[in-house]
Structures are given as structure tokens and as C-alpha cells.
Write a protein that holds these residues in place. Structure first.
Motif, PDB file in Angstrom:
ATOM      1  N   ILE A 148      10.952   6.206  -0.284  1.00 38.98           N
ATOM      2  CA  ILE A 148       9.883   6.050  -1.200  1.00 38.98           C
ATOM      3  C   ILE A 148       8.972   7.491  -1.556  1.00 38.98           C
ATOM      4  CG2 ILE A 148       7.760   4.741  -1.645  1.00 38.98           C
ATOM      5  CD1 ILE A 148      10.521   3.088  -2.321  1.00 38.98           C
ATOM      6  N   ASP A 149       8.560   7.982  -0.028  1.00 44.70           N
ATOM      7  CA  ASP A 149       7.735   9.038  -0.263  1.00 44.70           C
ATOM      8  C   ASP A 149       8.608  10.223  -0.801  1.00 44.70           C
ATOM      9  OD1 ASP A 149       5.409   8.129   1.052  1.00 44.70           O
ATOM     10  OD2 ASP A 149       6.518   8.068   2.862  1.00 44.70           O
ATOM     11  N   LEU A 150       9.724  10.432  -0.979  1.00 47.96           N
ATOM     12  CA  LEU A 150      10.439  11.591  -1.493  1.00 47.96           C
ATOM     13  C   LEU A 150      10.141  12.033  -2.945  1.00 47.96           C
ATOM     14  CD1 LEU A 150      13.955  11.091   0.274  1.00 47.96           C
ATOM     15  CD2 LEU A 150      11.895  12.468   1.031  1.00 47.96           C
ATOM     16  N   ILE A 151       9.904  11.007  -3.822  1.00 49.47           N
ATOM     17  CA  ILE A 151       9.673  11.195  -5.277  1.00 49.47           C
ATOM     18  C   ILE A 151       8.542  11.931  -5.482  1.00 49.47           C
ATOM     19  CG2 ILE A 151       8.487   9.247  -5.791  1.00 49.47           C
ATOM     20  CD1 ILE A 151      11.368  10.674  -7.641  1.00 49.47           C
ATOM     21  N   GLY A 152       7.312  11.752  -4.884  1.00 48.88           N
ATOM     22  CA  GLY A 152       6.135  12.535  -4.932  1.00 48.88           C
ATOM     23  C   GLY A 152       6.327  14.026  -4.604  1.00 48.88           C
ATOM     24  N   ILE A 153       7.197  14.407  -3.791  1.00 44.39           N
ATOM     25  CA  ILE A 153       7.447  15.946  -3.361  1.00 44.39           C
ATOM     26  C   ILE A 153       8.039  16.573  -4.544  1.00 44.39           C
ATOM     27  CG2 ILE A 153       8.393  17.286  -1.758  1.00 44.39           C
ATOM     28  CD1 ILE A 153       7.886  15.086   0.368  1.00 44.39           C
ATOM     29  N   GLN A 154       9.097  15.891  -5.289  1.00 47.25           N
ATOM     30  CA  GLN A 154      10.040  16.409  -6.154  1.00 47.25           C
ATOM     31  C   GLN A 154       9.060  16.458  -7.428  1.00 47.25           C
ATOM     32  OE1 GLN A 154      12.801  17.981  -5.852  1.00 47.25           O
ATOM     33  NE2 GLN A 154      12.633  17.640  -3.705  1.00 47.25           N
ATOM     34  N   PHE A 155       8.306  15.455  -7.519  1.00 44.77           N
ATOM     35  CA  PHE A 155       7.408  15.176  -9.034  1.00 44.77           C
ATOM     36  C   PHE A 155       6.494  16.591  -9.039  1.00 44.77           C
ATOM     37  CE2 PHE A 155       4.044  14.094 -11.375  1.00 44.77           C
ATOM     38  CZ  PHE A 155       4.464  13.652 -12.631  1.00 44.77           C
ATOM     39  N   ILE A 156       5.818  16.888  -7.894  1.00 46.31           N
ATOM     40  CA  ILE A 156       4.757  17.772  -7.663  1.00 46.31           C
ATOM     41  C   ILE A 156       5.603  19.235  -8.291  1.00 46.31           C
ATOM     42  CG2 ILE A 156       3.316  19.201  -6.397  1.00 46.31           C
ATOM     43  CD1 ILE A 156       2.394  16.232  -5.261  1.00 46.31           C
ATOM     44  N   SER A 157       6.659  19.274  -7.423  1.00 45.13           N
ATOM     45  CA  SER A 157       7.524  20.697  -7.717  1.00 45.13           C
ATOM     46  C   SER A 157       7.911  20.817  -9.391  1.00 45.13           C
ATOM     47  CB  SER A 157       8.531  20.982  -6.682  1.00 45.13           C
ATOM     48  OG  SER A 157       9.526  19.984  -6.960  1.00 45.13           O
ATOM     49  N   SER A 158       8.041  19.657  -9.924  1.00 51.98           N
ATOM     50  CA  SER A 158       8.789  19.775 -11.141  1.00 51.98           C
ATOM     51  C   SER A 158       7.723  19.935 -12.444  1.00 51.98           C
ATOM     52  CB  SER A 158       9.223  18.379 -11.725  1.00 51.98           C
ATOM     53  OG  SER A 158      10.467  18.058 -10.790  1.00 51.98           O
ATOM     54  N   ILE A 159       6.188  19.504 -11.813  1.00 56.37           N
ATOM     55  CA  ILE A 159       5.200  19.836 -12.984  1.00 56.37           C
ATOM     56  C   ILE A 159       4.582  20.967 -12.853  1.00 56.37           C
ATOM     57  CG2 ILE A 159       4.876  17.329 -13.151  1.00 56.37           C
ATOM     58  CD1 ILE A 159       2.119  17.558 -11.556  1.00 56.37           C
ATOM     59  N   LYS A 160       4.718  21.475 -11.646  1.00 54.47           N
ATOM     60  CA  LYS A 160       4.084  22.996 -11.424  1.00 54.47           C
ATOM     61  C   LYS A 160       4.437  23.949 -12.535  1.00 54.47           C
ATOM     62  CE  LYS A 160       3.218  23.280  -6.427  1.00 54.47           C
ATOM     63  NZ  LYS A 160       3.382  23.758  -5.112  1.00 54.47           N
ATOM     64  N   PRO A 161       5.525  23.972 -12.902  1.00 49.83           N
ATOM     65  CA  PRO A 161       5.846  25.091 -14.222  1.00 49.83           C
ATOM     66  C   PRO A 161       5.097  24.686 -15.378  1.00 49.83           C
ATOM     67  CG  PRO A 161       7.880  24.507 -12.930  1.00 49.83           C
ATOM     68  CD  PRO A 161       6.717  23.717 -12.400  1.00 49.83           C
ATOM     69  N   HIS A 162       4.853  23.305 -15.615  1.00 46.95           N
ATOM     70  CA  HIS A 162       4.378  22.863 -16.909  1.00 46.95           C
ATOM     71  C   HIS A 162       2.734  23.350 -17.032  1.00 46.95           C
ATOM     72  CE1 HIS A 162       7.915  21.060 -18.436  1.00 46.95           C
ATOM     73  NE2 HIS A 162       8.200  20.882 -17.128  1.00 46.95           N
ATOM     74  N   LEU A 163       2.160  23.288 -15.456  1.00 49.21           N
ATOM     75  CA  LEU A 163       0.719  23.568 -15.432  1.00 49.21           C
ATOM     76  C   LEU A 163       0.511  25.068 -15.061  1.00 49.21           C
ATOM     77  CD1 LEU A 163       0.304  19.822 -13.951  1.00 49.21           C
ATOM     78  CD2 LEU A 163      -0.466  20.841 -16.284  1.00 49.21           C
ATOM     79  N   GLU A 164       1.346  25.853 -14.497  1.00 45.75           N
ATOM     80  CA  GLU A 164       1.177  27.159 -14.058  1.00 45.75           C
ATOM     81  C   GLU A 164      -0.080  27.938 -14.644  1.00 45.75           C
ATOM     82  OE1 GLU A 164       4.498  29.513 -14.485  1.00 45.75           O
ATOM     83  OE2 GLU A 164       4.446  29.428 -16.695  1.00 45.75           O
ATOM     84  N   THR A 165      -0.537  27.802 -15.649  1.00 45.30           N
ATOM     85  CA  THR A 165      -1.729  28.341 -15.944  1.00 45.30           C
ATOM     86  C   THR A 165      -3.120  27.980 -15.486  1.00 45.30           C
ATOM     87  OG1 THR A 165      -1.897  27.266 -18.081  1.00 45.30           O
ATOM     88  CG2 THR A 165      -0.704  29.323 -18.167  1.00 45.30           C
ATOM     89  N   VAL A 166      -3.059  26.590 -15.261  1.00 46.07           N
ATOM     90  CA  VAL A 166      -4.268  25.796 -14.508  1.00 46.07           C
ATOM     91  C   VAL A 166      -4.071  25.374 -13.063  1.00 46.07           C
ATOM     92  CG1 VAL A 166      -5.080  24.956 -16.850  1.00 46.07           C
ATOM     93  CG2 VAL A 166      -3.714  23.534 -15.628  1.00 46.07           C
TER      94      VAL A 166
END
Length: 193
Positions: A148-166
Motif C-alpha cells: 500500500i505505501d509503495l504507490i505514494g513514493i512512485q506517484f511523487i517521483s512521477s509528478i515532480k517533472p510536471h511541477l519542476e518550476t514550482v
């Protein structure tokens, strides 16, 4: 090159890296053990973190399918044993187009859950109900609570490139707290049956 890597590379053009450790996971003799106390209070999310999450989500939603697929491809690469927990993936040849459709559909369902949770931060009781019921369903699917806890780690690393400016440490903390809360109630649901 594995199908997972090809999908990720075609979506991002890069190789994903990240910290794959979870604070509640302990590797012991190649076995994952989860420590969870259902009596412990749920994690807190501040009002500022709620604002950050809602602002970020507006940006992430523009590429939600891509983020979802990258999240699961990364999860399956870093934790191949999780792949077998998905009943819909077991019978499909990984070279089939059908596999990609199943992966996309599941990724979109998970992103839909994230969307619901973000907007239910204003009504935590509804968030609790949603994630507890999801935990019960996942227990019925024979999903291990350790996953269950594994998805959050992967999600956060996946969204960083979309939010890199902020993206800041505050953003990472807010997303981490959201997934801690979601996972808390999901694990609670899994423990209730």
C-alpha cells in the motif's frame, strides 16, 4: 529492454530514478514487513498543504494519464512482486496492446482516487470512508498490506517533472502527507476484515 522501460521512455524520454524506501517497510531476509498500528491517530495535513495539493493537482491533471502510467511502470520496475498482485495483469502477455489498455485503465482509476481524496480534504470523513472501503476491496483482491505505501513514493517521483518550476520541499511534504493519510485509511480498511 522490458516493456515497462519502453513505456516509460516513450512517455518521458528519460529513465526514472528515486528513493524506493518506505518509512514503514523493513526488508528482512528478502521479506517485507509492515508495521501498522490501527489505533494510532491518522496523519495530519495542514491547511497550507491542502492549498498546495489543490494548486499542484490542477497542473498534474493536465497529464493525468501519463502520470498514472509512469507511476505504475516505476512501481512495477522497482517492485516486480507488486505486478503479480494485480489480477488483471496476470493473464495478459506483456507484449500485447491489451496490457497497455489495462495499465492505462488502472492508472486512471488510481488517479481518479487521488482526485477524489484531494477534493475530500475539506471533508475528511468522506475521505476516510472512500479509502477505508478501497482498503477492504484490496484485501478482498488479496493485495498485501505491505504494497500500500509503495504507490505514494512512485506517484511523487512521477509528478515532480510536471511541477519542476514550482516544486519545493513543502510540495514534497504535502504530497507525502496526503499519501500517508490515504494509506493509513486504506490499511485500516484492510485490517478491518
Amino acid at each position: 529492454m522490458s516493456l515497462f522501460k519502453r513505456i516509460k521512455r516513450s512517455l518521458t524520454g528519460t529513465k526514472q530514478t528515486g528513493d524506493n524506501k518506505s518509512r514503514v517497510m523493513i526488508s528482512k531476509n528478502n521479506e517485507i514487513i509492515t508495521t501498522f498500528d490501527p489505533q494510532k491517530s491518522p496523519p495530519e495535513i495542514s491547511e497550507r498543504e491542502v492549498e498546495i495539493l489543490k494548486d499542484c493537482w490542477k497542473i498534474v491533471k493536465q497529464d493525468v494519464a501519463k502520470v498514472g502510467i509512469i507511476t505504475f511502470v516505476g512501481l512495477f520496475e522497482t517492485h516486480p512482486d507488486v505486478h503479480d498482485a494485480f489480477m488483471s495483469f496476470r493473464a495478459v502477455n506483456t507484449s500485447d496492446k491489451e496490457y497497455n489498455a489495462i495499465l492505462r485503465a488502472h492508472a486512471l482509476r488510481v488517479m481518479g482516487t487521488v482526485d477524489k481524496c484531494i477534493y475530500r480534504l475539506d471533508n475528511r470523513e468522506k475521505l476516510r470512508e472512500l479509502m477505508t472501503e478501497l482498503g477492504i476491496r484490496h484485501k478482498n483482491y488479496s493485495v498485501k498490506i505491505e504494497f500500500i505505501d509503495l504507490i505514494g513514493i512512485q506517484f511523487i517521483s512521477s509528478i515532480k517533472p510536471h511541477l519542476e518550476t514550482v516544486w519545493t520541499g513543502q510540495h514534497e511534504k504535502a504530497w507525502d502527507h496526503l499519501f500517508m493519510l490515504m494509506c493509513y485509511y486504506m490499511r485500516k480498511g484492510m485490517c478491518s476484515i
